[in-house]
Each structure stands twice: as structure tokens, then as C-alpha cells.
Design a protein around this motif. Structure first.
Motif, mmCIF file in Angstrom:
data_model
loop_
_atom_site.group_PDB
_atom_site.id
_atom_site.type_symbol
_atom_site.label_atom_id
_atom_site.label_comp_id
_atom_site.label_asym_id
_atom_site.label_seq_id
_atom_site.Cartn_x
_atom_site.Cartn_y
_atom_site.Cartn_z
ATOM 1 N N ARG A 153 0.830 -1.214 0.000
ATOM 2 C CA ARG A 153 0.000 0.000 0.000
ATOM 3 C C ARG A 153 0.860 1.259 0.000
ATOM 4 N NH1 ARG A 153 -3.152 -3.366 3.370
ATOM 5 N NH2 ARG A 153 -2.150 -2.565 5.244
ATOM 6 N N ASP A 154 1.947 1.229 0.793
ATOM 7 C CA ASP A 154 2.850 2.388 0.819
ATOM 8 C C ASP A 154 3.520 2.596 -0.532
ATOM 9 O OD1 ASP A 154 2.180 2.784 3.449
ATOM 10 O OD2 ASP A 154 3.968 1.839 4.268
ATOM 11 N N LYS A 155 3.880 1.477 -1.188
ATOM 12 C CA LYS A 155 4.532 1.571 -2.496
ATOM 13 C C LYS A 155 3.591 2.171 -3.528
ATOM 14 C CE LYS A 155 6.831 -1.174 -6.064
ATOM 15 N NZ LYS A 155 7.242 -2.541 -6.498
ATOM 16 N N ILE A 156 2.323 1.726 -3.503
ATOM 17 C CA ILE A 156 1.343 2.267 -4.449
ATOM 18 C C ILE A 156 1.142 3.753 -4.221
ATOM 19 C CG2 ILE A 156 -1.111 2.230 -5.073
ATOM 20 C CD1 ILE A 156 -1.061 -0.793 -4.607
ATOM 21 N N LYS A 181 3.177 8.051 -11.200
ATOM 22 C CA LYS A 181 3.325 6.802 -11.931
ATOM 23 C C LYS A 181 2.018 6.015 -11.908
ATOM 24 C CE LYS A 181 8.274 6.335 -10.927
ATOM 25 N NZ LYS A 181 8.700 6.453 -12.338
ATOM 26 N N TRP A 182 1.831 5.187 -12.913
ATOM 27 C CA TRP A 182 0.695 4.273 -12.950
ATOM 28 C C TRP A 182 1.017 3.071 -12.071
ATOM 29 C CZ3 TRP A 182 -0.560 -0.672 -15.130
ATOM 30 C CH2 TRP A 182 -1.934 -0.929 -15.201
ATOM 31 N N PHE A 213 -2.536 13.926 -8.283
ATOM 32 C CA PHE A 213 -1.146 14.308 -8.522
ATOM 33 C C PHE A 213 -0.884 14.397 -10.025
ATOM 34 C CE2 PHE A 213 -1.382 11.681 -4.684
ATOM 35 C CZ PHE A 213 -0.870 12.552 -3.730
ATOM 36 N N GLU A 214 0.092 15.215 -10.379
ATOM 37 C CA GLU A 214 0.518 15.318 -11.775
ATOM 38 C C GLU A 214 1.129 13.990 -12.217
ATOM 39 O OE1 GLU A 214 0.094 17.603 -14.030
ATOM 40 O OE2 GLU A 214 -0.985 18.963 -12.672
ATOM 41 N N GLY A 215 0.673 13.464 -13.353
ATOM 42 C CA GLY A 215 1.164 12.183 -13.831
ATOM 43 C C GLY A 215 2.315 12.329 -14.806
ATOM 44 N N GLU A 216 3.023 11.225 -15.031
ATOM 45 C CA GLU A 216 4.127 11.244 -15.976
ATOM 46 C C GLU A 216 3.673 10.853 -17.376
ATOM 47 O OE1 GLU A 216 6.982 8.431 -14.531
ATOM 48 O OE2 GLU A 216 5.823 6.682 -15.188
ATOM 49 N N HIS A 217 2.382 10.515 -17.537
ATOM 50 C CA HIS A 217 1.882 10.109 -18.843
ATOM 51 C C HIS A 217 1.330 11.331 -19.594
ATOM 52 C CE1 HIS A 217 -1.579 10.010 -16.104
ATOM 53 N NE2 HIS A 217 -2.322 10.276 -17.158
ATOM 54 N N GLU A 218 1.115 11.156 -20.881
ATOM 55 C CA GLU A 218 0.646 12.249 -21.736
ATOM 56 C C GLU A 218 -0.872 12.393 -21.653
ATOM 57 O OE1 GLU A 218 0.430 13.240 -26.545
ATOM 58 O OE2 GLU A 218 1.727 11.632 -25.794
ATOM 59 N N LYS A 251 -3.201 13.318 -15.085
ATOM 60 C CA LYS A 251 -3.056 13.256 -13.631
ATOM 61 C C LYS A 251 -3.393 11.856 -13.132
ATOM 62 C CE LYS A 251 -4.179 18.160 -13.034
ATOM 63 N NZ LYS A 251 -5.064 19.151 -12.374
ATOM 64 N N VAL A 252 -2.951 11.550 -11.911
ATOM 65 C CA VAL A 252 -3.293 10.276 -11.273
ATOM 66 C C VAL A 252 -3.934 10.571 -9.926
ATOM 67 C CG1 VAL A 252 -1.526 8.905 -12.420
ATOM 68 C CG2 VAL A 252 -0.974 10.069 -10.294
ATOM 69 N N LYS A 253 -4.844 9.703 -9.526
ATOM 70 C CA LYS A 253 -5.587 9.909 -8.287
ATOM 71 C C LYS A 253 -5.265 8.807 -7.296
ATOM 72 C CE LYS A 253 -10.276 10.807 -6.589
ATOM 73 N NZ LYS A 253 -11.712 10.908 -6.962
ATOM 74 N N HIS A 254 -5.054 9.209 -6.037
ATOM 75 C CA HIS A 254 -4.877 8.239 -4.954
ATOM 76 C C HIS A 254 -5.782 8.654 -3.812
ATOM 77 C CE1 HIS A 254 -3.080 5.242 -2.413
ATOM 78 N NE2 HIS A 254 -2.788 6.150 -1.500
ATOM 79 N N LYS A 255 -6.844 7.841 -3.599
ATOM 80 C CA LYS A 255 -7.882 8.176 -2.622
ATOM 81 C C LYS A 255 -8.482 9.538 -2.978
ATOM 82 C CE LYS A 255 -5.975 5.197 0.973
ATOM 83 N NZ LYS A 255 -5.483 5.066 2.356
ATOM 84 N N ASN A 256 -8.318 10.543 -2.103
ATOM 85 C CA ASN A 256 -8.909 11.849 -2.381
ATOM 86 C C ASN A 256 -7.908 12.854 -2.960
ATOM 87 O OD1 ASN A 256 -11.450 11.054 -1.397
ATOM 88 N ND2 ASN A 256 -10.816 11.482 0.712
ATOM 89 N N ASP A 257 -6.675 12.421 -3.182
ATOM 90 C CA ASP A 257 -5.634 13.319 -3.672
ATOM 91 C C ASP A 257 -5.387 13.091 -5.160
ATOM 92 O OD1 ASP A 257 -5.215 14.373 -1.086
ATOM 93 O OD2 ASP A 257 -3.939 12.667 -0.576
#
Length: 514
Positions: free
Chosen positions: A154-157, A165-166, A264-269, A256-262
């Protein structure tokens, strides 16, 4: 390992193997084969004691040890129940289970059927208390290790998401997963990206989800299709309102990528313009969808949750439309809302008219003297049954408390309590406390019921005052009354009728809709 059988008897040994992941299971010699080979060698070393390896395979590849929902384990336990096994062999204790509670239950089953248990790399004699204690201690560490691994994953994800990252999961329409590097990455699938942008444009053009669903079906545009690592095809289902809403609200499409309610800027296009994405979110919010995807309803629908479509057995959802500054309320079949107008022939029902029909029916039954007597008799019968049920529960709880207290005293006097005994003592203390609290509550309830009584004139008065009482109730209270009286309302589009089933009344009323 010692056995309760004589040396002249054969000891039928079953080998159980397990591996948590499916990785490598398709290879010629995998982890399950290695576990079985070690167990077979151990059995061969005990051939002088009459040990015989059973040919049956009890393998669980790709199953976690954190629960007992495993086909190989279920087959093993079934054969133990059938008396086909004398001894269970595993390569390592945590292959059988990583849950202390599940393992303790299995050990109880083994003891009930006089089954010995052997770990090849940790040789134990489960017929001795020291062997059982050692097993419990080792299994505690195995469970602790499993929990630590879960926390690390979970911490790694979370760390991967924070870096943009995806972190795995179901692939989404518009992207493919590139696994050639050290970590998987999302790369744009150009043909699917065109489809995603088309969906966003369609929503802004048509203004709501269902017309877009219908349009996508007409165009033959399904959801994402992909293959698992083992080549199994997945996905490709037609869009419905839920999957469409998930696509339209996924920030992955704006990079962007989402984790729970946050977020973040993603590295994908990104493949959708940020302004278009924001316009879609605004439109979704304006259409009444909350951030969790639930439809708000502040219009006090009286039969919400009671009305069902007879054709497809789906609930009929309360909704509304605005025309010329006036709001019109309806009930519509949930399947029709989700799958489109071709999925169910049931039309939208005017909410005010069908609600009035239900209320009128309740008003009519209020004047039925036979029904009043039935309600009175059933009310008395239910009250008596309730009292009898509580009395039985009190007697059962009292017996259980006596048994638990005797067992607690017996375990507390054990000269050398093991780890398993300490666990049992803690469990008994908790159950005794819960049962004593429940017993006190039931006794109070009995005392309250002794003061209650139901008279026929009270029932008649309540029915006769229905109109006056109904008009004084607030909408939310009216909803509550209907829920207490009515168990289910069904609309049948074939003959334009509704049936009403009342709680605890052996009658169903048929009406014609207005």
C-alpha cells in the motif's frame, strides 16, 4: 513424527501446496511442483513407519493464504471429512494458512478426525502440546509478515501515485500499458484516444449521460478491450451510465493520477484538453450528480424504494424534468435509465398520480372492518410472538453464559497455559461481556412489553383518523408511514396496473393507474 496408528497400518498422506501469485505457474517445473517433490521425499523417508503418499493433488496456485476460499483446500477438507486421509503434509506452515484464526479452526478439524500434520521444513508433532504451541507462534509471525507485506504494498502504491506513476489496475480506454521498463507506464493508444475525445465532445453536445450511452451503442463504440498476461481477453463491454460517468470523471485523461482523495501530476501524456474536462465536470454537477456519483433527490418522493418494474424486477427511480419553469416528477425503471430506452418497455410514470393511487388504496382499506380485525389479530399475534422470541433468547443466552463461565474457569486453572489457551480465554471474556450486555437489554425489553397492550378500539380509531393524521404529517413522516404499511409496489406495463403488497397482510390489491 509419532502417530496414533500401529506400525503395521498404512498412514495415508495428503500433500497440500499453495502459491500466492500465478506468476511462473505455467512453467514446466514450478513452485507447486517443488513443494510436492520435497513432501514426497519426506514421506519416502518414513516408509518404514507405513507412510503412503496419496496420488490426489491438492494444489492452490494463485490463491492467498489469508483466507480459506481455495478450491484445493476445500477438496482437502472434504476428503478429511470423508475419512480418506490420515496425515497432511505441507512444505511450510504458512502454505496451509497465514491467518492464525483460520489455522486454529483447521487444527480443530484435524484433531476431530485424528489427522496428523507435518511441515517438511519445520518438523512438528501436533499430537503434543509443545508442537501445537510452536505452530501457533510461527503462524503468528507468518500473519505478522503478511500484514507487513500488505502495508509495504500500500505504501509503495501511494508513493508511485505521488510521483505520478501508474500503479497498476484495470487499463483504461485511451491508454495501453508498457511493461518493457523497470516499472509499467501508460502510453497513448491513438485510435482509442480519438474515441475518448469523441465521448467528451458528445457529452458536452448532448448534455446528459443517457443520450451519450445510446449514441455510443449506435456507433458501436465499446469500452476498453485488453488481454491479461496469460492472453485472456477482457473488457469490451458496451457503455452504461456508470462506466460512462467513471470515464468522464477520471483525471487520468488530463495527465493526472488519483490516490484516494488526492490528485497528482502524472508522468503520462494527457489526451483531453483541461478546459474540456472542467466543462464536463461542471455539466455533471449541474445535472445533479454528487462527487460520489449518487443522484440527489430533495423532492420527498413518497414511494421511493417501494416501487418496482414488473418486467425486469428493477427499482423505479424518482426523477424529474423542467419545462417552462415548471418541474415535473416521474418514476422511471432503473434498468431503462442505465441501459437505454430499448432495454425495458415500461414508460415513465407521473409521480403525483401513482403516489395518489397508493394513498387512495390505503384510505380504502382503512374502512374495511374485516381488515381492521385482521390487523388487530395480527398485531396481537406479532406482539406475543415477539415476547416468546425474547423469552427464548434470554434462556439461550443464560445457558451460553453458564457454559462460557465454566469453560473460562477450566482454562484459567490450566497448569501451563499455551498461546492458544490464552487466545481462547480472551475470546471468552469478550463473548461473556457481550452476552451479559445483550441479556440486560432483553430483560428491559420484556419489562417494557409487559406494560403494553393493544385494544381493538385503538386500531379502529387509528384507521378512522387516517385522513386527518395523514394531512398533519410532514413529507418525510408520510414516507415513513408508507414504508411501515407497504412492502412492495409493482407496475405492470402489459396491462397498465399496479399491485400493492402490505406488510404482514395476506392480501395484494390490484389497481388501474390513472
Amino acid at each position: 513424527m509419532s502417530s496414533k496408528k500401529n506400525n503395521t497400518d498404512s498412514i495415508r498422506c495428503a500433500i497440500y501446496t499453495r502459491k500466492s501469485s500465478e506468476e511462473g505457474l505455467d512453467s514446466e517445473f514450478n513452485s507447486l511442483d517443488a513443494q510436492r517433490e520435497s513432501a514426497e521425499s519426506f514421506i519416502a523417508s518414513q516408509i518404514s513407519a507405513g507412510w503412503v503418499c496419496l496420488p490426489e493433488q491438492y494444489n492452490d496456485g494463485g490463491f492467498s493464504g489469508g483466507n480459506v476460499e481455495r478450491p484445493g483446500l476445500k477438496k482437502l477438507l472434504a476428503d478429511i471429512e470423508a475419512g480418506k486421509i490420515d496425515c497432511v503434509i505441507v512444505y511450510k506452515v504458512d502454505r496451509l494458512s497465514r491467518s492464525l484464526m483460520d489455522f486454529a479452526r483447521m487444527m480443530e478439524t484435524f484433531e476431530q478426525h485424528d489427522i496428523s500434520f507435518v511441515s517438511v521444513t519445520q518438523q512438528f508433532n501436533t499430537t503434543h502440546s509443545m508442537g501445537r504451541l510452536t505452530l501457533n507462534i510461527l503462524l503468528s509471525f507468518a500473519q505478522f509478515e503478511r500484514e507487513i507485506i500488505g502495508e509495504r504494498i500500500r505504501d509503495k502504491i501511494a508513493a508511485q501515485r505521488r510521483k505520478g506513476k501508474w500503479a497498476g489496475g484495470t487499463p483504461v480506454l485511451g491508454y495501453d500499458v508498457d511493461r518493457s521498463g523497470s516499472s509499467p507506464k501508460l502510453i497513448v493508444n491513438q485510435s482509442e484516444a480519438i474515441q475518448v475525445r469523441k465521448i467528451y465532445e458528445l457529452y458536452l453536445e448532448l448534455g446528459s449521460l443517457l443520450p451519450v450511452v445510446d449514441e455510443l451503442k449506435a456507433l458501436g463504440l465499446p469500452n476498453k478491450t485488453w488481454h491479461t498476461r496469460r492472453g485472456k481477453p477482457k473488457g469490451g463491454k458496451p457503455f452504461d451510465k456508470c462506466s460512462l460517468h467513471a470515464l468522464l470523471t477520471n483525471p487520468i485523461y488530463v495527465g493526472k493520477v488519483k490516490h484516494k482523495n488526492d490528485v497528482f501530476e502524472g508522468e503520462h501524456e494527457p489526451i483531453v484538453d483541461a478546459d474540456i474536462f472542467d466543462d464536463v465536470q461542471t455539466q455533471l454537477k449541474a445535472n445533479g450528480r454528487t462527487p460520489t456519483g449518487q443522484v440527489r433527490n430533495k423532492h420527498n418522493a413518497l414511494i421511493r424504494g417501494l416501487l418496482f418494474c414488473k418486467h425486469c424486477n428493477s427499482a423505479m427511480v424518482h426523477t424529474f424534468t423542467n419545462k417552462r419553469n415548471r418541474r415535473y416528477r416521474y418514476y422511471r425503471c432503473a434498468q431503462l435509465i442505465k441501459q437505454g430506452r430499448t432495454s425495458c418497455p415500461t414508460p415513465s410514470l407521473p409521480a403525483t398520480e401513482i403516489e395518489r393511487a397508493v394513498i387512495d388504496e390505503i384510505r380504502l382499506i382503512a374502512q374495511d372492518q374485516d381488515l381492521q380485525k385482521e390487523v388487530f389479530n395480527q398485531a396481537k399475534s406479532l406482539l406475543e410472538e415477539d415476547r416468546e422470541g425474547i423469552t427464548r433468547s434470554i434462556a439461550n443466552l443464560s445457558r451460553q453464559l453458564s457454559k462460557d463461565q465454566n469453560e473460562l474457569q477450566r482454562l484459567s486453572e490450566a497448569p501451563d497455559p499455551s498461546n492458544s489457551i490464552a487466545t481462547c480465554i480472551a475470546g471468552l471474556h469478550e463473548r461473556i461481556q457481550q452476552n451479559e450486555t445483550e441479556l440486560s437489554r432483553l430483560k428491559r425489553k420484556v419489562s417494557e412489553q409487559m406494560e403494553r397492550s393493544i385494544e381493538m378500539n385503538e386500531v379502529i380509531a387509528a384507521f378512522n383518523d387516517f385522513d386527518q393524521l395523514w394531512d398533519t404529517l410532514r413529507p418525510r413522516e408520510q414516507q415513513r408511514v408508507l414504508a411501515l404499511l407497504v412492502s412492495r409496489i409493482e407496475f405492470d406495463a402489459s396491462d397498465n396496473s399496479i399491485s400493492i403488497d402490505f406488510h404482514d397482510l395476506a392480501t395484494s390489491k390490484e389497481l388501474a393507474t390513472c
